[in-house]
Design an enzyme around this catalytic site. Structure first.
Site, short mmCIF file in Angstrom:
data_model
loop_
_atom_site.label_atom_id
_atom_site.label_comp_id
_atom_site.label_asym_id
_atom_site.label_seq_id
_atom_site.Cartn_x
_atom_site.Cartn_y
_atom_site.Cartn_z
N LYS A 124 0.84 -1.20 0.00
CA LYS A 124 0.00 0.00 0.00
C LYS A 124 0.87 1.24 0.00
CE LYS A 124 -3.84 -2.12 2.38
NZ LYS A 124 -4.27 -2.52 3.71
N GLN A 158 -5.38 -1.52 9.54
CA GLN A 158 -5.27 -2.86 8.96
C GLN A 158 -5.98 -3.89 9.85
OE1 GLN A 158 -3.97 -3.55 5.94
NE2 GLN A 158 -4.28 -5.74 6.13
N ASP A 216 -11.65 2.94 3.87
CA ASP A 216 -12.10 1.54 3.76
C ASP A 216 -13.61 1.48 3.55
OD1 ASP A 216 -10.23 -0.56 3.88
OD2 ASP A 216 -9.85 -0.23 6.02
N1 GUN Z 1 -7.24 -6.68 5.83
C1 GUN Z 1 -7.46 -7.39 4.68
N2 GUN Z 1 -8.13 -6.65 3.78
C2 GUN Z 1 -8.35 -5.46 4.35
C3 GUN Z 1 -8.99 -4.26 3.89
O1 GUN Z 1 -9.52 -4.15 2.77
N3 GUN Z 1 -8.99 -3.23 4.77
C4 GUN Z 1 -8.43 -3.31 6.00
N4 GUN Z 1 -8.51 -2.25 6.80
N5 GUN Z 1 -7.83 -4.41 6.45
C5 GUN Z 1 -7.79 -5.47 5.62
#
Ligand code: GUN
Length: 310
Positions: free
Chosen positions: A55, A99, A122
């Site tokens: 990311k 996360q 998100d």
């Molecule tokens: N963990 C796995 N996929 C995601 C996601 O799309 N967002 C977040 N915040 N954590 C994740």
């Protein structure tokens, strides 16, 4: 029998990132704003560390600012809330992602609700989930948005189609069903208690699998010519064909989706591969949401990005 068209998520995500880069460059030049994305990582789960690193790399590659907050596994809920509050009030941060999964001792819902809805890239905050359900503008979860873009890259008009979503999670299944409803699909949400799942899938013009079970969806569940979007990312051991020297070699693994891809591609009209399908779209959509959040916070219009991925 012709084989299914393979929907190339990798190249569609790359095109989306190019459009985002151009939009970011324009906003930096005209508005003197650099969109910023903050990622909060708790603990040291190796898979989460890989996601977070990817990311950060892609955020910087499109010209945005990347912020990282790393906290130990045993961080208290109060300390994590404090970190979120700090990011909420930081004007350089336009998007916040915590996360998941979080350690057991932390109430995930409490943390998500602490994020300012305008920075919730998100799209997990109840306000954004409610806005999506009501058809109001807001931030939409990244994986469902990526699935919709992939489906529309092949079928620009989804209106009137029978869509079956397997999976009812708050992260994928439920928001995806809302997006498909907004596209005028007739939507069925199937899940672990659904009866006659193969027959329900066989009605689908658009079938989306988001269950996390390797190759669960069989070729004979698929309506001939249907569009199949595979959200699953399952790591499975590669069956050993030859016993490696002394059995000492590490067992190899590979990624497979929720759909039996090799058999399904002989029946479907179009299908996404794993890897290289939905996966690359999720981070590209996160960057898109960060751009949207920065525009909203600056009171400027979101640049028009091509939703079809073409
Ligand atoms: N963990 C796995 N996929 C995601 C996601 O799309 N967002 C977040 N915040 N954590 C994740």
């Amino acid at each position: 029998m012709t084989e299914a068209y393979i929907i190339d998520g990798k190249s569609i995500a790359a095109k989306l990132r190019e459009q985002i880069s151009a939009a970011v460059a324009s906003i930096v030049a005209t508005e003197k704003i650099t969109p910023g994305l903050a990622v909060v990582l708790v603990g040291s789960d190796p898979a989460s560390q890989v996601y977070v690193r990817n990311k950060a790399r892609q955020t910087i590659a499109v010209g945005m600012r990347s912020f990282e907050t790393k906290l130990p596994e045993d961080v208290s809920e109060a300390e994590l809330l404090e970190a979120v509050h700090r990011l909420n009030s930081d004007p350089a941060v336009h998007g916040i992602l915590v996360q998941l999964p979080l350690p057991q001792h932390i109430h995930t819902a409490k943390i998500i609700e602490a994020i300012t809805p305008e920075k919730d890239v998100d799209g997990f905050h109840p306000l954004n989930a409610g806005r999506l359900a009501l058809g109001l503008p807001g931030l939409v979860p990244c994986t469902p948005l990526g699935c919709l873009m992939l489906a529309k890259s092949w079928l620009p008009d989804l209106s009137g189609l029978n869509a079956v979503v397997i999976g009812r999670s708050n992260i994928v299944g439920k928001p995806l069903a809302q997006l498909l409803l907004a596209e005028n699909c007739t939507v069925t949400i199937a899940h672990s208690r659904t009866q006659n799942l193969p027959q329900i899938c066989a009605r689908a013009d658009l079938l989306i699998a988001a269950v996390g079970r390797p190759a669960m969806v069989k070729a004979d569940w698929i309506k001939p010519g249907a569009t199949v979007i595979d959200v699953g990312i399952n790591r499975v051991p590669v069956p050993a064909t030859i016993e490696e020297e002394g059995g000492k070699a590490e067992r190899k693994t590979r990624l497979v989706g929720d759909v039996d891809f090799a058999a399904a591609k002989a029946i479907a009209g179009a299908i996404t591969p794993v890897p290289g399908g939905v996966g690359p779209m999720t981070i590209a959509c996160l960057l898109r949401n960060t751009l949207q959040a920065a525009c909203t916070q600056a009171g400027i219009a979101m640049p028009q990005l091509d939703r079809s991925g073409n």
